[in-house]
Design a protein around this motif. Structure first.
Motif, mmCIF file in Angstrom:
data_model
loop_
_atom_site.group_PDB
_atom_site.id
_atom_site.type_symbol
_atom_site.label_atom_id
_atom_site.label_comp_id
_atom_site.label_asym_id
_atom_site.label_seq_id
_atom_site.Cartn_x
_atom_site.Cartn_y
_atom_site.Cartn_z
ATOM 1 N N GLY A 234 0.723 -1.192 0.219
ATOM 2 C CA GLY A 234 0.080 -0.033 0.082
ATOM 3 C C GLY A 234 0.944 1.217 0.055
ATOM 4 O O GLY A 234 0.392 2.399 0.308
ATOM 5 N N VAL A 235 2.010 1.138 -0.536
ATOM 6 C CA VAL A 235 2.989 2.495 -0.473
ATOM 7 C C VAL A 235 3.557 2.526 -1.860
ATOM 8 O O VAL A 235 3.782 1.464 -2.682
ATOM 9 N N LYS A 236 3.562 3.766 -2.395
ATOM 10 C CA LYS A 236 4.181 4.078 -3.473
ATOM 11 C C LYS A 236 5.564 4.492 -3.702
ATOM 12 O O LYS A 236 6.254 5.573 -3.046
ATOM 13 N N THR A 237 6.363 3.443 -4.189
ATOM 14 C CA THR A 237 7.893 3.703 -3.997
ATOM 15 C C THR A 237 8.266 4.566 -5.238
ATOM 16 O O THR A 237 9.473 5.076 -5.331
ATOM 17 N N ASN A 238 7.386 4.851 -6.194
ATOM 18 C CA ASN A 238 7.974 5.654 -7.298
ATOM 19 C C ASN A 238 9.226 5.240 -8.058
ATOM 20 O O ASN A 238 9.983 5.884 -8.429
ATOM 21 N N ALA A 239 9.486 3.904 -8.280
ATOM 22 C CA ALA A 239 10.622 3.302 -8.708
ATOM 23 C C ALA A 239 10.964 3.545 -10.233
ATOM 24 O O ALA A 239 12.179 4.030 -10.411
ATOM 25 N N GLN A 240 9.914 3.949 -10.834
ATOM 26 C CA GLN A 240 10.063 4.431 -12.220
ATOM 27 C C GLN A 240 10.386 5.818 -12.266
ATOM 28 O O GLN A 240 11.179 5.943 -13.356
ATOM 29 N N GLU A 241 9.994 6.446 -11.533
ATOM 30 C CA GLU A 241 10.300 7.868 -11.395
ATOM 31 C C GLU A 241 12.098 8.116 -10.771
ATOM 32 O O GLU A 241 12.816 8.934 -11.304
ATOM 33 N N SER A 242 12.274 7.436 -9.654
ATOM 34 C CA SER A 242 13.501 7.507 -9.323
ATOM 35 C C SER A 242 14.080 5.968 -8.870
ATOM 36 O O SER A 242 13.784 5.206 -7.879
ATOM 37 N N SER A 243 15.205 5.417 -9.659
ATOM 38 C CA SER A 243 15.526 4.091 -9.708
ATOM 39 C C SER A 243 16.435 3.938 -8.630
ATOM 40 O O SER A 243 17.250 2.917 -8.329
ATOM 41 N N ASN A 244 16.921 5.026 -8.029
ATOM 42 C CA ASN A 244 18.225 5.245 -7.063
ATOM 43 C C ASN A 244 17.852 5.059 -5.736
ATOM 44 O O ASN A 244 18.912 5.214 -4.743
ATOM 45 N N SER A 245 16.706 4.804 -5.333
ATOM 46 C CA SER A 245 16.006 4.668 -3.769
ATOM 47 C C SER A 245 16.940 3.197 -3.405
ATOM 48 O O SER A 245 17.323 2.253 -4.028
ATOM 49 N N ASP A 246 17.150 3.394 -2.379
ATOM 50 C CA ASP A 246 17.984 2.088 -1.468
ATOM 51 C C ASP A 246 17.195 1.038 -1.454
ATOM 52 O O ASP A 246 17.768 -0.311 -1.845
ATOM 53 N N TYR A 247 15.904 1.161 -1.487
ATOM 54 C CA TYR A 247 15.111 -0.124 -1.274
ATOM 55 C C TYR A 247 15.205 -0.887 -2.863
ATOM 56 O O TYR A 247 15.361 -2.126 -3.129
ATOM 57 N N ALA A 248 14.806 0.076 -3.693
ATOM 58 C CA ALA A 248 14.958 -0.541 -5.198
ATOM 59 C C ALA A 248 16.304 -1.181 -5.542
ATOM 60 O O ALA A 248 16.410 -2.385 -5.983
ATOM 61 N N LYS A 249 17.296 -0.486 -5.258
ATOM 62 C CA LYS A 249 18.813 -1.077 -5.483
ATOM 63 C C LYS A 249 18.898 -2.426 -4.484
ATOM 64 O O LYS A 249 19.496 -3.498 -5.025
ATOM 65 N N ALA A 250 18.520 -2.505 -3.390
ATOM 66 C CA ALA A 250 18.482 -3.733 -2.563
ATOM 67 C C ALA A 250 17.874 -4.840 -3.200
ATOM 68 O O ALA A 250 18.451 -5.914 -2.892
ATOM 69 N N VAL A 251 16.630 -4.440 -3.515
ATOM 70 C CA VAL A 251 15.651 -5.464 -4.105
ATOM 71 C C VAL A 251 16.530 -6.112 -5.428
ATOM 72 O O VAL A 251 16.580 -7.407 -5.462
ATOM 73 N N PHE A 252 17.138 -5.642 -6.315
ATOM 74 C CA PHE A 252 18.010 -5.791 -7.528
ATOM 75 C C PHE A 252 18.935 -6.526 -7.223
ATOM 76 O O PHE A 252 19.336 -7.523 -7.825
ATOM 77 N N SER A 253 19.703 -6.378 -6.207
ATOM 78 C CA SER A 253 20.902 -7.035 -5.977
ATOM 79 C C SER A 253 20.925 -7.966 -5.374
ATOM 80 O O SER A 253 21.890 -8.985 -5.214
ATOM 81 N N LEU A 254 20.108 -8.282 -4.432
ATOM 82 C CA LEU A 254 19.846 -9.337 -3.492
ATOM 83 C C LEU A 254 20.039 -10.673 -4.126
ATOM 84 O O LEU A 254 20.706 -11.773 -3.604
ATOM 85 N N ASN A 255 18.987 -10.859 -5.207
ATOM 86 C CA ASN A 255 19.263 -12.329 -6.041
ATOM 87 C C ASN A 255 20.473 -12.653 -6.217
ATOM 88 O O ASN A 255 20.793 -13.839 -6.362
ATOM 89 N N GLY A 256 21.244 -11.803 -7.047
ATOM 90 C CA GLY A 256 22.792 -12.311 -7.139
ATOM 91 C C GLY A 256 23.466 -12.782 -6.096
ATOM 92 O O GLY A 256 23.988 -13.801 -6.345
#
Length: 537
Positions: A234-256
């Motif tokens: 229920g929260v808007k992260t606006n990742a498409q607007e700002s892909s540099n958020s700590d949360y977005a970067k953490a999500v992308f790197s964790l799988n590797g």
């Protein structure tokens, strides 16, 4: 002659006794000499030497016992060929270190060993199968519900949510959460899917008709991340607007990080892993994700306590988190349980959907005739009156395109269980403790079940023969009682995204299939991107 032989035998016996007596005598002398030697040493030196010798004896004995156990373990699975392995290190020394080469290596094993073989992860045997007999036995079983130990790297992130739990906890959670994915409830998310799809289209439009290709995996992932954050928490992260958020970067790197640790046994112990750079980055990212989820949960709990149902603090369209909090209010789940399920939904509903959608767009770019047929269907649907969701239901070919894309490139390439008892499968007894992995990618390419399996042919899903198939030859969302609880959510999301993209653009894939570096990470993706050119229709 007899007397001579007796004398000869007697002489031999006397000689043997003398040798034994001499050997024992020598051993006694050596032992006494060793004792005398220790007595001449300083006390601490003597103790240390004795400890070292004792340690060497223990190590030698342990190695001997482990080797015997290893040989016994292998003998129980001798009816299945094994991929190359080294005792107690398993396949690790033989694996390619580059993910895409590792993927091809594992896929080739399916062809070399006849769709059934063993991969040893350290001392743990894992049967990799791409046969319907094992697929049905594993996924269709009501007893074989315990997930493989291959999932253990996920436990620190997801805890024991629906993906990793089993037994009574899994059954209780599954019963409680299933109603939150009813299709009528999912319709409330259509507005979110549509808004984020239109935002993604606007970004693709900036690259349209430029002749320049872009790797679509990242922008698609950002769009899907926005969807999952809003629908799950229920929260808007606006990742498409700002892909540099700590949360977005953490999500992308964790799988590797997870994939690297999963395939390397020497990184399994936490005290070793957290000393590596990969481990340090992993735990940093993990803290960001956990802190964010718990923060959102606590804020939502407080807002629910302070607000009336009619205030704007509680959204009219409930997020997945709100549905879990309804269970929390009834005492059916605690805060930690909510965190587990939200993180699980974020994991399963983000990268899997993004990967699947990216592969489908890539395939459409490789098969212009399929793309043209899809354009024709969308154009006809657009001319009709009615609400969007009703028109979407009429897009049968669109659905077939998605299903065929998920056949060729299933986002989760492997589903695995561990046997809790000896089990008979396809005429053989598979011993307790064996891991069994349904290799989905290889199953979906098995020529025994599919005509021209390498070809992208959505029409196969409209044929009568497909409707009469064994349901366990096509399992992109798993199958049976542990099938993906969010598969309707994912299909609806992918339909809406693909509908908006293909109604606006004609796409062209730059890479040939042989040029794409498919990887065998936790999520099936391309390590060198999926490069697409966009053209206006």
């Amino acid at each position: 002659m007899i007397h001579h032989n007796l004398n000869y035998a007697t002489k031999n016996e006397i000689l043997r006794r003398r040798v034994n007596s001499t050997t024992k005598s020598n051993a006694t002398i050596h032992f006494k000499q060793l004792q005398a030697f220790f007595k001449t040493l300083p006390m601490w030196t003597s103790i240390m030497l004795q400890l070292i010798i004792t340690f060497i004896v223990i190590i030698f004995t342990t190695c001997l016992l482990l080797n015997l156990f290893w040989k016994y373990h292998i003998s129980k699975l001798s009816f299945i060929p094994s991929a190359p392995h080294f005792p107690w290190l398993g396949i690790a020394p033989y694996l390619h270190k580059k993910p895409h080469l590792m993927f091809q290596q594992i896929l080739q094993y399916s062809k070399k060993y006849g769709n059934l073989y063993i991969v040893w992860f350290a001392h743990i045997p894992a049967i990799f199968s791409s046969t319907v007999e094992y697929s049905e036995a594993v996924l269709g079983s009501k007893d074989m519900l315990k997930k493989s130990t291959l999932y253990w790297p996920l436990l620190e992130w997801l805890g024991t949510g629906l993906l990793t739990s089993y037994g009574s906890k899994w059954k209780q959670r599954r019963r409680a959460i299933t109603p939150t994915f009813h299709f009528t409830i999912l319709n409330d998310f259509v507005e979110i899917f549509t808004r984020q799809a239109e935002s993604l289209v606007s970004r693709f439009d900036l690259k349209c008709n430029t002749g320049k290709a872009i790797d679509i995996q990242f922008p698609v992932s950002l769009a899907v991340l926005d969807v999952i954050c809003e629908t799950a928490m229920g929260v808007k992260t606006n990742a498409q607007e700002s892909s540099n958020s700590d949360y977005a970067k953490a999500v992308f790197s964790l799988n590797g990080h997870l994939q690297k640790r999963q395939w390397n046994p020497w990184l399994w112990p936490k005290f070793i892993y957290q000393l590596t750079q990969s481990g340090k980055n992993y735990y940093k990212d993990l803290k960001i994700l956990h802190d964010y989820t718990v923060s959102v949960i606590n804020k939502r709990i407080e807002s629910r306590k302070a607000a009336d149902a009619t205030t704007s603090d509680v959204p009219q369209k409930k997020a997945f988190l709100d549905m879990l909090l309804d269970l929390y209010d009834k005492g059916e789940i605690d805060v930690e349980g909510i965190r587990e399920e939200v993180d699980t939904f974020m994991f399963e509903g983000h990268d899997t959907t993004a990967a699947g959608l990216s592969w489908i767009i890539y395939l459409l770019g490789r098969y212009p005739k399929v793309q043209e047929k899809l354009h024709q269907e969308i154009d006809k649907i657009e001319e009709r009156s009615g609400c969007f969701i009703d028109k979407l239901k009429e897009c049968k070919y669109l659905e077939h395109v998605i299903k065929e894309g998920l056949r060729l490139h299933p986002p989760v390439a492997l589903f695995a269980r561990v046997l809790e008892q000896d089990t008979k499968i396809d005429g053989h007894i598979v011993p307790k403790g064996t891991e069994i992995g349904v290799f989905v990618k290889a199953l979906h390419l098995n020529p025994k079940y599919w005509n021209e399996p390498e070809k992208f042919n959505p029409d196969r899903f409209g044929e009568d023969s497909f409707s009469k198939r064994n349901p366990y030859i096509y399992v992109p969302f798993s199958a049976g009682s542990r099938n993906c609880i969010g598969q309707k959510f994912a299909m609806l999301e992918e339909k809406i995204f693909l509908y908006h993209i293909m109604s606006k653009f004609r796409v062209e894939s730059v890479q040939k299939e042989c040029e794409v570096e498919e990887s065998f990470e936790i999520i099936h993706r391309s390590t060198n991107g999926l490069w697409i050119k966009f053209f206006s229709r």
